[in-house]
Write a protein that holds these residues in place. Sequence first.
Motif, mmCIF file in Angstrom:
data_model
loop_
_atom_site.group_PDB
_atom_site.id
_atom_site.type_symbol
_atom_site.label_atom_id
_atom_site.label_comp_id
_atom_site.label_asym_id
_atom_site.label_seq_id
_atom_site.Cartn_x
_atom_site.Cartn_y
_atom_site.Cartn_z
ATOM 1 N N ASN A 270 6.230 -7.800 2.722
ATOM 2 C CA ASN A 270 6.003 -9.069 3.412
ATOM 3 C C ASN A 270 7.333 -9.592 3.943
ATOM 4 O O ASN A 270 8.176 -10.058 3.191
ATOM 5 C CB ASN A 270 5.372 -10.080 2.451
ATOM 6 C CG ASN A 270 4.937 -11.337 3.172
ATOM 7 O OD1 ASN A 270 5.136 -11.484 4.379
ATOM 8 N ND2 ASN A 270 4.322 -12.255 2.437
ATOM 9 N N LYS B 254 3.483 -1.496 -3.230
ATOM 10 C CA LYS B 254 3.361 -2.939 -3.022
ATOM 11 C C LYS B 254 3.401 -3.266 -1.526
ATOM 12 O O LYS B 254 3.982 -2.534 -0.733
ATOM 13 C CB LYS B 254 4.493 -3.671 -3.739
ATOM 14 C CG LYS B 254 4.398 -3.600 -5.252
ATOM 15 C CD LYS B 254 5.501 -4.417 -5.892
ATOM 16 C CE LYS B 254 5.396 -4.386 -7.401
ATOM 17 N NZ LYS B 254 6.472 -5.154 -8.049
ATOM 18 N N ALA B 255 2.808 -4.383 -1.202
ATOM 19 C CA ALA B 255 2.823 -4.849 0.188
ATOM 20 C C ALA B 255 4.229 -5.313 0.555
ATOM 21 O O ALA B 255 4.955 -5.875 -0.265
ATOM 22 C CB ALA B 255 1.831 -5.994 0.372
ATOM 23 N N GLN C 225 1.238 -2.848 4.594
ATOM 24 C CA GLN C 225 0.675 -2.342 3.340
ATOM 25 C C GLN C 225 0.713 -0.815 3.373
ATOM 26 O O GLN C 225 -0.138 -0.172 3.981
ATOM 27 C CB GLN C 225 -0.769 -2.828 3.163
ATOM 28 C CG GLN C 225 -1.458 -2.280 1.922
ATOM 29 C CD GLN C 225 -0.761 -2.662 0.646
ATOM 30 O OE1 GLN C 225 -0.706 -3.830 0.314
ATOM 31 N NE2 GLN C 225 -0.208 -1.709 -0.074
#
Length: 196
Positions: free
Chosen positions: A152, A149-150, A37
């Motif tokens: 992932n 934005k994260a 993050q």
Amino acid sequence: MEMAQIRLESRNARIKIDTQKPVQSIEQPQAELDLQQPPAEMTIERTPYKLTIDQTKAREDVDLKSVFKRTEEAAQLGYQDLLDGISRSSQDGDELMMIENGGDAISAQAKRNSEDPMYEFNIGWIPSHHSVKIEFTPGKVDIDVKMNKAINNTKPKKAVHDYQPGKVNISLQQYHSLTIDFANLKYKGINFEQEI
């Protein structure tokens, strides 16, 4: 009398069932977790407020004037007194020049020049109203926030499933059989002694 007998002996068939149970194993490896993050980016721009207080006029009203202001006022007062003196002399000269037309110009001028002038004064405020000038410019704050934005990159792993099916073996353990035996039956010639 002995009766003839037929003896029947039977055995049932037997089935043999061998079972091998199924074997099942399920393993679930853990997923590779990669979660990031990034922090948000925030910028703040601030324009400071501006407050200006000008009390020059208020200080002048209580006679706290600068040297430059006093010099300017003295110059203006001297110039105005000069113009008033020229005007008064010219007016007096005109009155004396027309003395033949009658009138008492000399006594009127003597009276006018000997009396103190009448000053008009009403209610006054020291310092005067609105003598302090205040200007205010409000400040401003601009806040800009950029959300990130994260990230992932998590990789799931499939379950490891091993299954060995069971087996069932069916076989004949014992065959069926039928044994016939005769008792008290005598054979004579080509026939039996008794009829069955």
